[in-house]
Design a protein around this motif. Structure first.
Motif, PDB file in Angstrom:
ATOM      1  N   UNK A 145      85.489  39.716  -1.804  1.00  0.00           N
ATOM      2  CA  UNK A 145      85.660  38.611  -2.728  1.00  0.00           C
ATOM      3  C   UNK A 145      85.116  38.885  -4.127  1.00  0.00           C
ATOM      4  N   UNK A 146      85.655  39.918  -4.816  1.00  0.00           N
ATOM      5  CA  UNK A 146      85.250  40.094  -6.218  1.00  0.00           C
ATOM      6  C   UNK A 146      85.740  38.897  -7.029  1.00  0.00           C
ATOM      7  N   UNK A 147      84.866  38.369  -7.874  1.00  0.00           N
ATOM      8  CA  UNK A 147      85.121  37.106  -8.569  1.00  0.00           C
ATOM      9  C   UNK A 147      86.502  37.010  -9.214  1.00  0.00           C
ATOM     10  N   UNK A 174      76.941  43.001 -11.525  1.00  0.00           N
ATOM     11  CA  UNK A 174      75.802  43.902 -11.641  1.00  0.00           C
ATOM     12  C   UNK A 174      76.252  45.202 -12.290  1.00  0.00           C
ATOM     13  N   UNK A 175      75.272  46.064 -12.541  1.00  0.00           N
ATOM     14  CA  UNK A 175      75.577  47.311 -13.236  1.00  0.00           C
ATOM     15  C   UNK A 175      76.684  48.088 -12.534  1.00  0.00           C
ATOM     16  N   UNK A 176      76.535  48.214 -11.190  1.00  0.00           N
ATOM     17  CA  UNK A 176      77.459  49.079 -10.452  1.00  0.00           C
ATOM     18  C   UNK A 176      78.528  48.320  -9.676  1.00  0.00           C
ATOM     19  N   UNK A 177      78.479  46.997  -9.681  1.00  0.00           N
ATOM     20  CA  UNK A 177      79.558  46.269  -9.002  1.00  0.00           C
ATOM     21  C   UNK A 177      79.887  44.943  -9.670  1.00  0.00           C
ATOM     22  N   UNK A 178      81.110  44.461  -9.402  1.00  0.00           N
ATOM     23  CA  UNK A 178      81.504  43.186 -10.002  1.00  0.00           C
ATOM     24  C   UNK A 178      80.774  42.034  -9.318  1.00  0.00           C
ATOM     25  N   UNK A 185      88.931  44.444  -0.319  1.00  0.00           N
ATOM     26  CA  UNK A 185      87.717  45.198  -0.653  1.00  0.00           C
ATOM     27  C   UNK A 185      87.780  45.661  -2.110  1.00  0.00           C
ATOM     28  N   UNK A 186      86.746  45.365  -2.870  1.00  0.00           N
ATOM     29  CA  UNK A 186      86.802  45.672  -4.303  1.00  0.00           C
ATOM     30  C   UNK A 186      86.838  47.171  -4.566  1.00  0.00           C
ATOM     31  N   UNK A 187      86.400  47.988  -3.566  1.00  0.00           N
ATOM     32  CA  UNK A 187      86.438  49.439  -3.765  1.00  0.00           C
ATOM     33  C   UNK A 187      87.767  50.036  -3.307  1.00  0.00           C
ATOM     34  N   UNK A 188      88.462  49.285  -2.432  1.00  0.00           N
ATOM     35  CA  UNK A 188      89.733  49.765  -1.897  1.00  0.00           C
ATOM     36  C   UNK A 188      90.629  48.556  -1.600  1.00  0.00           C
TER      37      UNK A 188
END
Ligand SMILES: [Zn+2]
Length: 722
Positions: free
Chosen positions: A375-377, A471-475, A539-542
């Motif tokens: 659930x990336x915003x 955050x720095x490394x993730x949404x 998934x926000x990475x995939x």
């Protein structure tokens, strides 16, 4: 035309994403609105503390002068426009000013601005109380009502509601009785303030040893203020998260029982007497105004319409949920019998959180944190936009706000997808910061209304939320509950924006309090549905990775495993609230503890009779004779959801979506809600679908309305949140 061409040339140079935003400007939308005989105004925001104060002062001045005009007119020449409609015009102007001030108070980065807004709100509230009591204005409105005008629909309702307000305020009473009611009301307000203040002030530190807190996670034990000695831990019974953490995890029954008893005695020394006095005042006011009881007075303006109807509804639910509740308690009892090696162990009120927690750990192992990856915003927001645009026939266009109270503020214009006609605007202020409102809510700014010149003023609202910042490394990654909240709150925004009601009084979410949450509660179902989630959750990475079907099924199962206890507790609170506000002989003293305590073992679980839960039950002020409304709205939400569930496209069905927009959202409070629901459902409402969501399939008694045909929605779905 020329201007547009120049503009288009300029846009070509911009990167694609910006180009999409810049194609249409605010002026274009305002021009389209004007063509449709509408007004689309960007709110003017005060930018200094003195401007904040001036905004409210000027609104009060304008309102007073308009009220004078109503009061001074020739009573022989009163018209609809010069009385009730004039009052709605005043409300429009005053409400817009105060709504903006509230948003400033809740959002501004400058503490001086927030303070100025808070002061201005107080001034406004004090002023607003007196408006109902303006005799000159009442006389003019009454003179108009006395002409027995032949009105229809929303006009008739506006006159009826305005006169009803005056009657409820006591203006129709003979002068000496009216004075008494006003005096009682003032005293009641003071008592209510004291009751709430005592709740806020109540503190109860309870000291435990490490052994007594066996099972309680270190995250609590090591948190600031809790570890107060080598082997001493101080838990504050009045701090809800500390209380719940211990009640959920403390293995020793004595610990749970003790902490529970301390909590259920908070504010008892002062608030029992105050509450008895509050109940006596409310009863007296109700009787003087011609009602049988305070719950009749309070429910008159709700869907329930009478205390008896609210009570029947709650009692039907208590009976209806009994099989599910009994089964859950039996399961908790089994775990307790095993754990304590006592075959006769019983579940008391201090046990249910702990054994539910044990049950969840044993049977429903789900890590809610792991779900955040799906659930990336931004994806969630766009996903929700796509769904709502599609099912409600809308289009959202991002524009650049002329003024931003914070850098990442976004502004969108909503248009009707078919006609391109602008419908309204919404601001999004989505991330937390110092001094900002710290929950999630929709705030009205400009209400929908047909203006005196015949143009329709389109609404503007704001969504104020507190999602986890990127955050720095993730949404920004939302929890499943966050996603549910977003779908819920945005539902309120749409309810406000697509309104067609002529008067502020009925436009948007100005509907009875026991209904207003229902459409949004219903929309929470969307995020428990695989087909819906698959349209955006990944998934926000995939992004090829969707939420596995088993995970959703498990989430639902876990929720369903505890709904019986959850709702029975809710119904118990509602029953207590209605019982306290039931018919009561005038002059006879109240005993709020004796009236409420026996309802716990009857409706819920055994308590220690030497406790006084009601002394700390803050809902008794503000939600008095209204707590039932949570369940009432939940039942309607589940009922309305069946329309989607039974449609070809389920929660993505455009036909049902348009019906929701046209029959529920657009009319708002401008007609009886029961009529709107009937038009939406094509039948009378029923509590059966709600019971079905709780896992109960056997038909129970209904709330006096015709039972529905059982929906064939398939497996029970999880309930909505309170
Ligand atoms: Zn809500």
């Amino acid at each position: 035309m020329m201007k547009k061409i120049l503009f288009a040339a300029l846009v070509l140079a911009l990167p694609f994403s910006l180009r999409a935003e810049a194609v249409k400007s605010l002026a274009d939308f305002q021009a389209a609105a004007a063509k449709a005989n509408e007004v689309l105004v960007i709110p003017e925001w005060p930018k200094t503390p003195s401007a904040v104060q001036a905004e409210v002062d000027n609104a009060i001045k304008r309102a007073n002068s308009a009220l004078d005009t109503i009061g001074k007119q020739d009573l022989g020449k009163v018209t609809f426009q010069s009385t009730v409609e004039a009052l709605d015009n005043i409300q429009n102007d005053a409400q817009t000013a105060i709504s903006k001030t509230v948003v400033v108070q809740q959002t501004n980065k400058d503490a001086a601005m927030r303070d100025a807004a808070e002061k201005a709100i107080k001034v406004f509230q004090d002023w607003a109380v007196g408006v109902d009591y303006r005799e000159d204005v009442y006389k003019a409105v009454k003179a108009y009502a006395d002409t027995k005008p032949k009105l229809e629909g929303e006009d008739a309702l506006l006159l009826e509601h305005t006169m009803r307000d005056y009657r409820r305020a006591g203006l129709t009473l003979p002068p000496e009785q009216r004075v008494e009611v006003e005096k009682l009301r003032k005293e009641l307000a003071q008592l209510e303030t004291d009751f709430q203040a005592n709740i806020v002030a109540a503190k109860a530190p309870v000291v435990f040893t490490k052994a007594e807190l066996e099972g309680v996670p270190d995250s609590l034990l090591e948190s600031p203020g809790v570890k107060t000695g080598d082997n001493s831990y101080t838990v504050l019974a009045n701090v809800t998260f500390q209380y719940q953490a211990v009640m959920q995890a403390a293995k020793r029954e004595e610990t749970r029982k003790h902490l529970h008893e301390v909590r259920y005695n908070l504010a008892r020394d002062k608030n029992v007497a105050i509450l008895n006095n509050i109940l006596a005042h409310r009863n007296q006011i109700a009787l003087k105004l011609g009602y049988k009881s305070w719950d009749d007075f309070q429910t008159e303006i709700k869907m329930a319409k009478s205390g008896a109807a609210a009570k029947t509804f709650i009692h039907d639910l208590i009976a209806g949920i009994q099989p599910k509740f009994a089964a859950e308690v039996a399961e908790l009892r089994k775990i307790k019998a095993e754990e304590t090696k006592d075959p006769n162990a019983q579940i008391s009120i201090w046990d249910w959180r702990y054994y539910q927690n044990q049950l969840k750990k044993e049977k429903y192992t789900i890590d809610p944190e792991a779900l955040r990856d799906y659930f990336p915003f931004q994806r969630v927001l766009e996903g929700m936009f796509n769904i709502y645009q599609s099912i409600f026939g809308l289009k959202f266009t991002k524009i650049i706000p002329p003024y931003k109270w914070v850098d990442d503020l976004q502004l969108f214009i909503v248009t009707d997808a078919a006609s391109g006609q602008p419908l309204g605007m919404f601001y999004l202020d989505m991330f937390p910061r110092e001094g900002k409102f710290n929950h999630f809510a929709e705030f009205g700014i400009i209400p929908g209304k047909k203006l005196p010149d015949g143009k329709y003023q389109r609404p503007t609202v704001a969504l104020l939320c507190n999602f986890p910042p990127p955050q720095k490394d993730k949404p920004s990654l939302l929890s499943h509950t966050d996603v549910e909240t977003l779908f819920h709150e945005f539902g309120h925004a749409l309810h406000a924006i697509v309104t067609k009601a002529k008067y502020v009084r009925f436009s948007g979410t100005n509907v009875p309090a026991d209904f207003v949450e229902a459409p949004s509660q219903m929309l929470q179902n969307w995020v428990w549905n695989k087909k819906v989630l698959d349209t955006f959750a990944a998934d926000y990475r995939d992004p090829a990775k969707k939420i596995p079907a088993e995970t959703i099924a498990k989430l639902k199962e876990a929720k369903l495993a505890t709904v019986g206890v959850f709702y029975r507790r809710q119904f118990t609170f509602a029953d207590i609230d209605l019982t306290l506000h039931d018919v009561h002989p005038e002059g006879q003293p109240y005993d709020c503890v004796a009236a409420s305590n026996p309802l716990f073992p009857k409706d819920f679980l055994p308590i220690n009779p030497d406790t006084a839960f009601v002394a700390y039950f803050g809902h008794l002020v503000g939600y008095d004779a209204g707590y039932y409304g949570y369940a009432w709205a939940d039942a309607i939400a589940a009922d309305m959801a069946t329309a989607f569930e039974n449609s070809p496209d389920g929660f993505l069905d455009k036909v049902v979506g348009m019906r929701l927009r046209n029959e529920i959202y657009a009319p708002g409070g401008s007609r009886e809600i029961d009529e709107s629901i009937r038009k939406f459902l094509g039948r009378e409402r029923s509590i059966q679908p709600f019971l079905k969501t709780l896992g109960i399939e056997t038909p129970a008694k209904t709330n006096g309305t015709r039972p529905s045909k059982e929906s064939d929605a398939g497996a029970a779905k999880p309930p909505t949140k309170p």
